[in-house]
Motif scaffolding. Structure first.
Motif, PDB file in Angstrom:
ATOM      1  N   SER A 177       0.855  -1.184   0.000  1.00  0.00           N
ATOM      2  CA  SER A 177       0.000   0.000   0.000  1.00  0.00           C
ATOM      3  C   SER A 177       0.891   1.234   0.000  1.00  0.00           C
ATOM      4  CB  SER A 177      -0.883   0.006   1.252  1.00  0.00           C
ATOM      5  OG  SER A 177      -1.375   1.307   1.460  1.00  0.00           O
ATOM      6  N   GLU A 178       0.457   2.251  -0.720  1.00  0.00           N
ATOM      7  CA  GLU A 178       1.242   3.502  -0.738  1.00  0.00           C
ATOM      8  C   GLU A 178       1.087   4.272   0.565  1.00  0.00           C
ATOM      9  OE1 GLU A 178       1.434   4.747  -5.448  1.00  0.00           O
ATOM     10  OE2 GLU A 178       0.816   6.237  -3.977  1.00  0.00           O
ATOM     11  N   LYS A 179       0.062   3.924   1.330  1.00  0.00           N
ATOM     12  CA  LYS A 179      -0.239   4.690   2.555  1.00  0.00           C
ATOM     13  C   LYS A 179       0.740   4.365   3.690  1.00  0.00           C
ATOM     14  CE  LYS A 179      -4.108   6.673   1.137  1.00  0.00           C
ATOM     15  NZ  LYS A 179      -3.769   7.916   0.456  1.00  0.00           N
ATOM     16  N   SER A 180       0.881   3.076   3.967  1.00  0.00           N
ATOM     17  CA  SER A 180       1.854   2.695   5.004  1.00  0.00           C
ATOM     18  C   SER A 180       2.233   1.232   4.852  1.00  0.00           C
ATOM     19  CB  SER A 180       1.318   2.969   6.411  1.00  0.00           C
ATOM     20  OG  SER A 180       0.471   1.937   6.825  1.00  0.00           O
TER      21      SER A 180
ATOM     22  N   SER B 176       8.499   5.544 -15.528  1.00  0.00           N
ATOM     23  CA  SER B 176       7.449   6.263 -14.803  1.00  0.00           C
ATOM     24  C   SER B 176       7.873   6.278 -13.330  1.00  0.00           C
ATOM     25  CB  SER B 176       6.111   5.541 -14.968  1.00  0.00           C
ATOM     26  OG  SER B 176       6.173   4.299 -14.306  1.00  0.00           O
ATOM     27  N   SER B 177       6.951   6.660 -12.484  1.00  0.00           N
ATOM     28  CA  SER B 177       7.302   6.750 -11.060  1.00  0.00           C
ATOM     29  C   SER B 177       7.261   5.394 -10.359  1.00  0.00           C
ATOM     30  CB  SER B 177       6.326   7.697 -10.374  1.00  0.00           C
ATOM     31  OG  SER B 177       5.014   7.240 -10.593  1.00  0.00           O
ATOM     32  N   LEU B 178       6.940   4.336 -11.137  1.00  0.00           N
ATOM     33  CA  LEU B 178       6.671   3.014 -10.578  1.00  0.00           C
ATOM     34  C   LEU B 178       7.777   2.510  -9.638  1.00  0.00           C
ATOM     35  CD1 LEU B 178       4.260   1.120 -11.183  1.00  0.00           C
ATOM     36  CD2 LEU B 178       5.757  -0.113 -12.733  1.00  0.00           C
ATOM     37  N   VAL B 179       8.990   2.432 -10.157  1.00  0.00           N
ATOM     38  CA  VAL B 179      10.078   1.855  -9.361  1.00  0.00           C
ATOM     39  C   VAL B 179      10.498   2.808  -8.251  1.00  0.00           C
ATOM     40  CG1 VAL B 179      12.441   0.986  -9.411  1.00  0.00           C
ATOM     41  CG2 VAL B 179      10.890   0.419 -11.245  1.00  0.00           C
ATOM     42  N   LEU B 180      10.523   4.090  -8.580  1.00  0.00           N
ATOM     43  CA  LEU B 180      10.953   5.077  -7.587  1.00  0.00           C
ATOM     44  C   LEU B 180      10.061   5.031  -6.349  1.00  0.00           C
ATOM     45  CD1 LEU B 180      13.085   7.339  -7.287  1.00  0.00           C
ATOM     46  CD2 LEU B 180      11.318   8.928  -7.975  1.00  0.00           C
ATOM     47  N   LYS B 181       8.744   4.999  -6.587  1.00  0.00           N
ATOM     48  CA  LYS B 181       7.810   4.945  -5.450  1.00  0.00           C
ATOM     49  C   LYS B 181       8.008   3.656  -4.663  1.00  0.00           C
ATOM     50  CE  LYS B 181       3.890   7.696  -6.977  1.00  0.00           C
ATOM     51  NZ  LYS B 181       2.505   7.616  -7.485  1.00  0.00           N
ATOM     52  N   GLU B 191      10.056   5.096   6.627  1.00  0.00           N
ATOM     53  CA  GLU B 191       8.888   5.900   7.007  1.00  0.00           C
ATOM     54  C   GLU B 191       8.937   7.252   6.298  1.00  0.00           C
ATOM     55  OE1 GLU B 191       6.097   5.074   8.594  1.00  0.00           O
ATOM     56  OE2 GLU B 191       6.973   3.068   8.510  1.00  0.00           O
ATOM     57  N   ALA B 192      10.163   7.763   6.097  1.00  0.00           N
ATOM     58  CA  ALA B 192      10.309   9.049   5.391  1.00  0.00           C
ATOM     59  C   ALA B 192       9.759   8.914   3.966  1.00  0.00           C
ATOM     60  CB  ALA B 192      11.771   9.454   5.352  1.00  0.00           C
ATOM     61  N   GLY B 193       9.956   7.743   3.356  1.00  0.00           N
ATOM     62  CA  GLY B 193       9.432   7.490   2.011  1.00  0.00           C
ATOM     63  C   GLY B 193       7.915   7.548   1.997  1.00  0.00           C
ATOM     64  N   TYR B 194       7.302   6.909   2.989  1.00  0.00           N
ATOM     65  CA  TYR B 194       5.831   6.950   3.088  1.00  0.00           C
ATOM     66  C   TYR B 194       5.350   8.373   3.323  1.00  0.00           C
ATOM     67  CZ  TYR B 194       5.111   1.909   3.010  1.00  0.00           C
ATOM     68  OH  TYR B 194       5.040   0.605   2.617  1.00  0.00           O
ATOM     69  N   SER B 195       6.079   9.100   4.170  1.00  0.00           N
ATOM     70  CA  SER B 195       5.685  10.492   4.451  1.00  0.00           C
ATOM     71  C   SER B 195       5.713  11.312   3.158  1.00  0.00           C
ATOM     72  CB  SER B 195       6.635  11.135   5.457  1.00  0.00           C
ATOM     73  OG  SER B 195       6.646  10.375   6.624  1.00  0.00           O
ATOM     74  N   LEU B 196       6.719  11.078   2.326  1.00  0.00           N
ATOM     75  CA  LEU B 196       6.826  11.816   1.061  1.00  0.00           C
ATOM     76  C   LEU B 196       5.648  11.472   0.141  1.00  0.00           C
ATOM     77  CD1 LEU B 196       8.699  13.715  -0.645  1.00  0.00           C
ATOM     78  CD2 LEU B 196       9.689  11.669  -1.632  1.00  0.00           C
TER      79      LEU B 196
END
Lengths: 198, 290
Positions: A177-180, B176-181, B191-196
């Motif tokens: 999930s992108e959320k957490s 695309s943003s696929l791999v980066l995300k 957690e910093a990644g999720y926050s972004l």
């Protein structure tokens, strides 16, 4: 003078080895799945970049022995600098289960973060033994047994009242999930896979 | 025959011409500081990582090779000391080999198991520094040295960035943003990644970031040589590796910015050293009573 010449020759050989190794950039980048290796996975599965690459240069095909390749592939230049090429959209963590000597039942042991105090990614790398895996199933099995035995010994020293006689490592997976990280970790969509046991 | 002779002369001129040693000295200083911090990181878990009471996976050596706790601490303390001596360039001919062997020791004991790129890079840098250590004599800082270590290292860094860029260019998932995300929130994510991701930035931001990264890796290594643009690309590289440290929990890749000094003009490095020395002198003078 001779000494200087000899030194230059030796250094030149060293330089040539590096230039030769750089040929991997040219020879292994085309997206192909030849021989015993798969260089780039173009789907979005969990496939990582395969480590053993066939050197294809003109009509010359050569595959480095695995052990030599591990030593030779000294800086990840040839595998895209360790760049990940895909996501599997599955979150995974690892968990140990121990067979209690007292009750003879399997129980989850909360020891991953205590015995492997690394980041999540490094934990995964250390537990899956990627290089040992590449060197063959026998080496992988041997090292996984060694690792489990060390963990078991340490656990029985640290927790003398709750000794274990067997240990198993499981991979726990749930949807991304992108959320957490843990958002989708629910009983109904979480899968447990046995990685190895002693 | 003439062509071969010409090639040998060119080869000799390119790799073995004499250049200033200042860049290599600065590089060795930075690598020493990096290694000191790198090993200091293990301090809280030393017994667990490297002693016979710990949990470790050996590589190429017998399974139960780790020493007892006392010897582990002795080797570790020596390692930190060697890192400092390495930075200072003290008896570099001996210390550089000692540093290499100590790193190999830790590598086969527990580090190598995870197959990380940065540790392979450290090994490579230490090897080149050790092989070229006889060139530098401590009490002759202005002595010219053979160009091959600096040229090989810079060539290697260019190849390193270029190949990672080319790799990403050839893999559709990176377009695309696929791999980066996935990278900043996946197994290596933080957690910093999720926050972004949860900031609600438009998708185009991540698409553009992916392409910016590909472009940086493709051209960055070459632009490091350009006097006009190198500062900009050094800065981009620094922030890229810093973001890898924050979002992927891999601060170890900060070893790459340590190599940038090799691309700087030797007179500029000399100027940097002089300025640094002046500042230290000023500081010492101010501290003196009266």
């Amino acid at each position: 003078m001779l000494n200087l010449k000899l030194k230059k020759i030796l250094v030149s050989v060293f330089i040539l080895v590096f230039i030769y190794s750089s040929l991997f950039i040219i020879t292994s980048l085309p997206l192909q799945t030849n021989g015993n290796s798969k260089f780039v996975s173009i789907d979005y599965s969990l496939e990582e970049v395969a480590i053993n690459i066939n050197l294809r240069f003109f009509h010359f095909t050569y595959s480095l022995p695995d052990t030599l390749f591990v030593l030779f592939n000294s800086a990840g230049v040839f595998d895209g600098g360790g760049a990940t090429n895909s996501n599997d959209w599955i979150n995974s963590e690892y968990v140990f289960y121990g067979l209690s000597s007292r009750t003879n039942t399997w129980q989850e042991l909360d020891i991953i973060n205590k015995y492997f105090p690394y980041s999540r990614g490094e934990q995964a790398s250390r537990l899956t033994l990627p290089w040992h895996n590449m060197l063959g199933s026998q080496i992988f099995v041997e090292e996984s047994q060694n690792l489990l035995n060390k963990i078991q010994t340490k656990y029985n020293i640290d927790y003398p009242k709750n000794k274990i006689s067997k240990l198993a490592l499981y991979k726990v997976s749930w949807p991304y999930s992108e959320k957490s990280w843990l958002l989708e970790k629910r009983a109904e969509n979480t899968i447990y896979n046995l990685i190895y046991t002693n | 025959m003439k062509t071969i002779k010409l090639l040998i002369i060119l080869w000799d001129k390119f790799w073995f011409r004499k250049i200033s040693s200042i860049n290599l000295r600065a590089f060795r200083l930075l690598i020493g500081v990096y290694l000191f911090i790198y090993f200091l990181w293990s301090f809280p878990h030393l017994e667990l990582f490297f002693s016979n009471h710990g949990i470790y996976s050996t590589f190429f050596v017998p399974n139960k090779i780790a020493p007892n706790i006392i010897i582990t601490w002795l080797i570790y303390s020596s390692t930190l000391l060697v890192c400092l001596l390495y930075s200072l360039g003290y008896k570099f001919k001996m210390v550089s080999w000692l540093m290499l062997f100590l790193f190999i020791y830790y590598f086969v004991l527990n580090i190598g198991v995870k197959a990380c790129t940065y540790e392979k890079l450290i090994f490579l840098f230490l090897l080149i520094n050790a092989l070229s250590s006889s060139d530098i004599i401590e009490n002759k800082p202005n002595k010219l040295v053979s160009a091959w270590p600096q040229r090989l290292l810079t060539l290697y860094i260019v190849c390193f960035y270029f190949s990672t860029g080319l790799y990403k260019l050839l893999v559709p998932a990176w377009h695309s943003s696929l791999v980066l995300k996935g990278a900043i929130t996946g197994t290596y994510g933080s957690e910093a990644g999720y926050s972004l991701l949860n900031l609600g930035l438009p998708n185009i931001f991540f698409d553009m970031s992916s392409w910016a990264l590909i472009v940086f890796e493709l051209v960055g290594g070459f632009m490091f040589f350009s006097k006009k643009y190198q500062k900009l690309f050094f800065l981009l590289g620094f922030f890229f590796h810093l973001s890898v440290g924050i979002f992927m929990q891999l601060p170890q890749f900060m070893i790459l910015p340590c190599t940038y000094i090799l691309f700087v003009c030797s007179s500029d490095v000399q100027k940097l050293f002089s300025e640094f020395q002046n500042k230290i002198n000023d500081f010492c003078l101010r501290k003196q009573p009266g």
